[in-house]
Design a protein around this motif. Structure first.
Motif, PDB file in Angstrom:
ATOM      1  N   GLN A 138      -7.121 -12.778   7.205  1.00 38.61           N
ATOM      2  CA  GLN A 138      -7.079 -13.684   6.044  1.00 38.61           C
ATOM      3  C   GLN A 138      -8.108 -13.278   5.008  1.00 38.61           C
ATOM      4  N   THR A 139      -9.287 -12.880   5.448  1.00 38.91           N
ATOM      5  CA  THR A 139     -10.334 -12.434   4.527  1.00 38.91           C
ATOM      6  C   THR A 139      -9.887 -11.189   3.772  1.00 38.91           C
ATOM      7  N   LEU A 140      -9.302 -10.249   4.483  1.00 37.51           N
ATOM      8  CA  LEU A 140      -8.825  -9.023   3.838  1.00 37.51           C
ATOM      9  C   LEU A 140      -7.706  -9.317   2.836  1.00 37.51           C
ATOM     10  N   GLN A 141      -6.850 -10.269   3.161  1.00 38.18           N
ATOM     11  CA  GLN A 141      -5.739 -10.609   2.271  1.00 38.18           C
ATOM     12  C   GLN A 141      -6.193 -11.364   1.023  1.00 38.18           C
ATOM     13  N   THR A 142      -7.286 -12.103   1.117  1.00 40.86           N
ATOM     14  CA  THR A 142      -7.722 -12.940  -0.009  1.00 40.86           C
ATOM     15  C   THR A 142      -8.963 -12.405  -0.711  1.00 40.86           C
ATOM     16  N   ARG A 143      -9.413 -11.215  -0.334  1.00 44.19           N
ATOM     17  CA  ARG A 143     -10.610 -10.641  -0.952  1.00 44.19           C
ATOM     18  C   ARG A 143     -10.350 -10.390  -2.441  1.00 44.19           C
ATOM     19  N   PRO A 144     -11.413 -10.273  -3.225  1.00 44.45           N
ATOM     20  CA  PRO A 144     -11.223  -9.927  -4.638  1.00 44.45           C
ATOM     21  C   PRO A 144     -10.432  -8.621  -4.777  1.00 44.45           C
ATOM     22  N   ARG A 145      -9.628  -8.542  -5.783  1.00 41.64           N
ATOM     23  CA  ARG A 145      -8.656  -7.467  -5.991  1.00 41.64           C
ATOM     24  C   ARG A 145      -9.235  -6.059  -5.942  1.00 41.64           C
ATOM     25  N   ASP A 146     -10.447  -5.858  -6.425  1.00 37.90           N
ATOM     26  CA  ASP A 146     -10.997  -4.512  -6.527  1.00 37.90           C
ATOM     27  C   ASP A 146     -11.938  -4.124  -5.387  1.00 37.90           C
ATOM     28  N   VAL A 147     -12.037  -4.952  -4.351  1.00 40.95           N
ATOM     29  CA  VAL A 147     -12.934  -4.659  -3.233  1.00 40.95           C
ATOM     30  C   VAL A 147     -12.195  -3.824  -2.189  1.00 40.95           C
ATOM     31  N   HIS A 148     -12.769  -2.664  -1.875  1.00 40.08           N
ATOM     32  CA  HIS A 148     -12.258  -1.800  -0.808  1.00 40.08           C
ATOM     33  C   HIS A 148     -12.987  -2.159   0.479  1.00 40.08           C
ATOM     34  N   VAL A 149     -12.276  -2.140   1.605  1.00 41.05           N
ATOM     35  CA  VAL A 149     -12.893  -2.414   2.903  1.00 41.05           C
ATOM     36  C   VAL A 149     -12.443  -1.328   3.868  1.00 41.05           C
ATOM     37  N   CYS A 150     -13.412  -0.723   4.545  1.00 41.80           N
ATOM     38  CA  CYS A 150     -13.126   0.302   5.549  1.00 41.80           C
ATOM     39  C   CYS A 150     -13.572  -0.223   6.905  1.00 41.80           C
ATOM     40  N   LEU A 151     -12.661  -0.240   7.872  1.00 43.63           N
ATOM     41  CA  LEU A 151     -12.927  -0.743   9.211  1.00 43.63           C
ATOM     42  C   LEU A 151     -12.798   0.397  10.209  1.00 43.63           C
ATOM     43  N   THR A 152     -13.709   0.448  11.195  1.00 38.80           N
ATOM     44  CA  THR A 152     -13.663   1.534  12.170  1.00 38.80           C
ATOM     45  C   THR A 152     -13.703   0.999  13.591  1.00 38.80           C
ATOM     46  N   GLY A 153     -13.302   1.846  14.519  1.00 36.69           N
ATOM     47  CA  GLY A 153     -13.426   1.572  15.940  1.00 36.69           C
ATOM     48  C   GLY A 153     -12.167   1.906  16.710  1.00 36.69           C
ATOM     49  N   ARG A 154     -12.340   2.112  17.992  1.00 36.25           N
ATOM     50  CA  ARG A 154     -11.208   2.412  18.872  1.00 36.25           C
ATOM     51  C   ARG A 154     -10.347   1.173  19.073  1.00 36.25           C
ATOM     52  N   GLY A 155      -9.087   1.389  19.398  1.00 32.98           N
ATOM     53  CA  GLY A 155      -8.209   0.289  19.781  1.00 32.98           C
ATOM     54  C   GLY A 155      -7.998  -0.745  18.702  1.00 32.98           C
ATOM     55  N   CYS A 156      -7.768  -0.318  17.492  1.00 31.34           N
ATOM     56  CA  CYS A 156      -7.569  -1.249  16.380  1.00 31.34           C
ATOM     57  C   CYS A 156      -6.350  -2.136  16.653  1.00 31.34           C
ATOM     58  N   PRO A 157      -6.475  -3.446  16.461  1.00 36.15           N
ATOM     59  CA  PRO A 157      -5.333  -4.334  16.683  1.00 36.15           C
ATOM     60  C   PRO A 157      -4.154  -3.961  15.778  1.00 36.15           C
ATOM     61  N   PRO A 158      -2.936  -4.032  16.307  1.00 39.98           N
ATOM     62  CA  PRO A 158      -1.758  -3.657  15.522  1.00 39.98           C
ATOM     63  C   PRO A 158      -1.588  -4.490  14.245  1.00 39.98           C
ATOM     64  N   GLU A 159      -2.030  -5.742  14.274  1.00 37.24           N
ATOM     65  CA  GLU A 159      -1.931  -6.590  13.073  1.00 37.24           C
ATOM     66  C   GLU A 159      -2.782  -6.037  11.940  1.00 37.24           C
ATOM     67  N   LEU A 160      -3.922  -5.490  12.276  1.00 38.47           N
ATOM     68  CA  LEU A 160      -4.811  -4.900  11.279  1.00 38.47           C
ATOM     69  C   LEU A 160      -4.226  -3.584  10.758  1.00 38.47           C
ATOM     70  N   ILE A 161      -3.649  -2.809  11.644  1.00 34.60           N
ATOM     71  CA  ILE A 161      -2.985  -1.576  11.220  1.00 34.60           C
ATOM     72  C   ILE A 161      -1.837  -1.889  10.266  1.00 34.60           C
ATOM     73  N   ALA A 162      -1.068  -2.938  10.570  1.00 31.65           N
ATOM     74  CA  ALA A 162       0.055  -3.320   9.704  1.00 31.65           C
ATOM     75  C   ALA A 162      -0.425  -3.752   8.323  1.00 31.65           C
ATOM     76  N   LEU A 163      -1.563  -4.425   8.250  1.00 37.57           N
ATOM     77  CA  LEU A 163      -2.099  -4.908   6.974  1.00 37.57           C
ATOM     78  C   LEU A 163      -2.721  -3.796   6.135  1.00 37.57           C
ATOM     79  N   ALA A 164      -3.277  -2.805   6.776  1.00 36.40           N
ATOM     80  CA  ALA A 164      -4.040  -1.756   6.085  1.00 36.40           C
ATOM     81  C   ALA A 164      -3.160  -0.930   5.144  1.00 36.40           C
ATOM     82  N   ASP A 165      -3.813  -0.403   4.101  1.00 37.08           N
ATOM     83  CA  ASP A 165      -3.140   0.505   3.164  1.00 37.08           C
ATOM     84  C   ASP A 165      -3.156   1.938   3.685  1.00 37.08           C
ATOM     85  N   THR A 166      -4.262   2.319   4.324  1.00 41.14           N
ATOM     86  CA  THR A 166      -4.427   3.674   4.841  1.00 41.14           C
ATOM     87  C   THR A 166      -4.989   3.575   6.254  1.00 41.14           C
TER      88      THR A 166
END
Length: 189
Positions: A138-166
């Protein structure tokens, strides 16, 4: 390996869409997830952009190579945890640290003052249930338009992968550790 001819025409169409903040994920069992995120942070900082880095598994007093370098450059980097779970003396305390760290990281994402926010090793507290996945999404979906967020780590949840741009999955091919060679300061710290 025989040489190949370099391309002489652009191998893709130039995108025509509008620029906006991206959600970028570096996951997988190979090395380089955090290193790639730190490279993005350096690139953004080099362009005069505000960057903030949160490390969910590092202790606040950590003095690894990246901490020393980013501090010298004036890029805020903050350890939020107490180490990996197998090193923890109290997993309830680890969970509380992760939850408090997420509150600080969430504020930094939503305040819009940073061009890039790095959430290093956040997949671990997500997988352990210490940070609520739905709140992160929800935070990633509602963040300000120009904010980039990079998330790291093994075993990323599929929901996060689906939401991500890259999404980049680092794949282990070979690692010195498998040959009995310990981690090297300046390479894996």
């Amino acid at each position: 390996m025989p040489p190949e001819s370099p391309p002489t025409t652009r191998p893709y169409e130039k995108p025509q869409g509008e620029r906006r903040g991206l959600v970028i994920v570096h996951t997988g069992d190979g090395k380089g997830k955090s290193t790639a995120a730190f490279g993005l942070a350096l690139r953004a900082h080099g362009r005069g952009k505000a960057v903030r880095i949160f490390q969910f598994m590092k202790v606040p007093t950590a003095r690894f190579g990246e901490h020393r370098a980013f501090e010298a450059l004036g890029v805020p980097i903050e350890g939020l945890g107490d180490g990996f779970s197998w090193k923890s003396r109290d997993l309830d305390h680890s969970a509380r640290l992760a939850a408090e760290g997420w509150r600080r990281a969430r504020e930094a994402i939503l305040d819009g003052r940073h061009f890039l926010v790095v959430l290093d090793e956040i997949t671990y507290p997500l997988r352990y249930g210490w940070v609520p996945l739905q709140e992160v999404l929800q935070t990633l979906q509602t963040r300000p338009r120009d904010v980039h967020v990079c998330l790291t780590g093994r075993g990323c949840p599929p929901e996060l992968i689906a939401l991500a741009d890259t999404v980049t999955e680092m794949r282990l091919v070979k690692h010195a550790f498998q040959a009995g060679i310990p981690a090297q300061r300046g390479i894996e710290d």
